[in-house]
Scaffold this motif. Structure first.
Motif: not given
Ligand code: AMP
Ligand code: GLY
Length: 423
Positions: A52, A56, A60, A85
């Motif tokens: 995770a 992330d 970002s 993603k």
């Protein structure tokens, strides 16, 4: 272009140094990297199994391409989540990484598709396994099904050792849930060869072959380690053997994965044994090998990132993968006592020339100093026009690097030299 590399060992350092050669690359993040990698990439304290956290970070920081190098995040599905993603990746998805993640899966795959490997039986029941090893041929090889930090293979030379291996894996859960099932297989003999292959699921492009040195001490004595050194190419891997491996092992494996709806894209590592009955698969890895990568990539003439992107885009057939006509040798410097008990925190000193040829596996930066932080500390790779020359240069460089309690094997490549002489 921003590239993210998951992992933090010598293999990742070798990948990063090679990816950096591509002029389109503006920044490389290493998660977590290490104190030595910090000279070549931005290291970020996110562990390789913190999936995770990795996802992330990639989102970002608008990462353009991700390379997932170690087995754990691949088996945990890191590539699947990054792709969800919209981040293109190098590395197999979870359903293909199982080729390394489960030895029961890989053995059954080879049996189903007629890929040469050692005869075997699978056990989920301790008593059935104990009954089997009380009567089978000795030596016998016992393997935990799942990942076990490279320690899940026991070669039992006696029946007592076989019994205690079964008990420690299945009853005492030495490797946790990885030992819920075991593979008990026939003991094979012959020279070992590592072959890393790029594959996009359509075509297979093998890299230059290599030879690992897994035991801690000279003369292949001592305990098994994560690898004390490598040479490339492997002299046992002749053109005739290579052709046979392509026809009998590499293509059938990639096709088998497609047939199982588990298309493998990435680097597929074949651990082979050249037995008197021909080449057989000892193990598959779903990733680059360590420390094989540290001799294979320095010999790659083609641009690594371009090849990796071709794997992702399934255009590998049109992308050249070329190697130098040369030899490489990697000597690993470890802390005395490795792989069991060793101390950390020794300051490493090396010249700029040595640093250029060094892939750092276990070191941390503290107040500007590079300190050892692991058992295997670094690998030094040299290239030569002969194997002898590569070995000699690698040791000459290694001997200029200092940290307290350092040790290395003094015979990396000696077996390969002998094999060359016998040809
Ligand atoms: P691995 O931990 O899977 O890399 O295996 C460690 C080592 O065990 C291999 O490099 C081989 O030397 C040895 N090995 C594994 N399977 C067999 C086998 N069936 N016969 C003989 N040696 C084996
Ligand atoms: N050198 C063996 C491995 O990477 O598993």
């Amino acid at each position: 272009m921003k590239v993210l590399v998951v992992g933090g060992g010598g293999r990742e350092h070798a990948i990063i140094k090679k990816v950096k050669e591509n002029p389109a690359v503006t920044e490389i993040f290493a998660l977590p990297g290490n104190g030595g990698i910090a000279a070549d990439a931005t290291c970020v304290e996110i562990g390789a199994t913190d999936i995770a956290g990795i996802v992330d970070f990639a989102v970002s920081n608008r990462v353009d391409y991700a390379i997932v190098a170690p087995d754990d995040p691949l088996v945990l599905g890191c590539v699947d989540l990054l792709e969800e993603k919209g981040i293109p990746c190098f590395g197999p998805r979870k359903n293909a990484a199982i080729i390394e993640g489960s030895k029961v899966f890989s053995k059954n795959l080879m049996k189903k598709y007629g890929i040469p490997t050692a005869q075997y039986e699978v056990f989920a029941d301790v008593q059935a396994a104990l009954d089997y090893v009380s009567a089978c041929r000795i030596p016998v090889v016992i393997k935990a099904d799942g990942l076990a930090l490279g320690k899940g293979v026991i070669i039992a030379q006696t029946r007592e050792e076989a019994v205690s291996a079964v008990k420690s894996i299945m009853e005492d859960k030495q490797f946790g849930k990885s030992g819920d099932q075991i593979v008990v297989e026939e003991f094979l003999t012959g020279p070992e060869v590592s072959v890393l292959c790029f594959t996009d699921g359509r075509c297979v492009k093998p890299m230059i072959s290599s030879m690992d040195h897994k035991r801690a001490l000279d003369g292949d004595q001592g305990l098994n380690t994560g690898g004390m050194g490598t040479v490339a190419p492997n002299p046992y891997y002749t053109g005739a053997v290579a052709q046979r491996c392509m026809e009998e092992i590499f293509l059938p494996t990639v096709n088998a994965m497609n047939a199982e709806n588990r298309t493998f894209k990435g680097c597929l590592y074949f651990g082979l044994m050249l037995t008197p009955d021909g080449p057989k698969v000892i193990e598959y890895n779903c990733r680059f090998g360590d420390p094989e990568t540290q001799v294979v990539l320095p010999l790659l003439k083609s641009d690594l990132l371009t090849v990796m992107q071709a794997v992702t885009n399934e255009t590998l057939a049109d992308t050249p993968v070329e190697f130098m006509d040369a030899h490489a040798c990697c000597v690993v410097l470890a802390s005395r006592g490795y792989p069991t008990h060793y101390e950390k925190g020794f300051e490493i000193t090396m010249t700029e020339e040595a640093r250029k040829s060094t892939y750092v596996a276990g070191a941390a930066l503290k107040e500007g100093k590079l300190l050892t932080s692991g058992g295997r500390v670094l690998g030094v790779t040299a290239i030569g026009d002969t194997l002898e020359n590569a070995i000699q240069k690698a040791y000459a460089l290694a001997d200029t690097i200092h940290f307290d309690n350092a040790f290395c094997r003094r015979d990396i490549g000696v077996r390969a030299l002998k094999a060359q002489a016998e040809e």
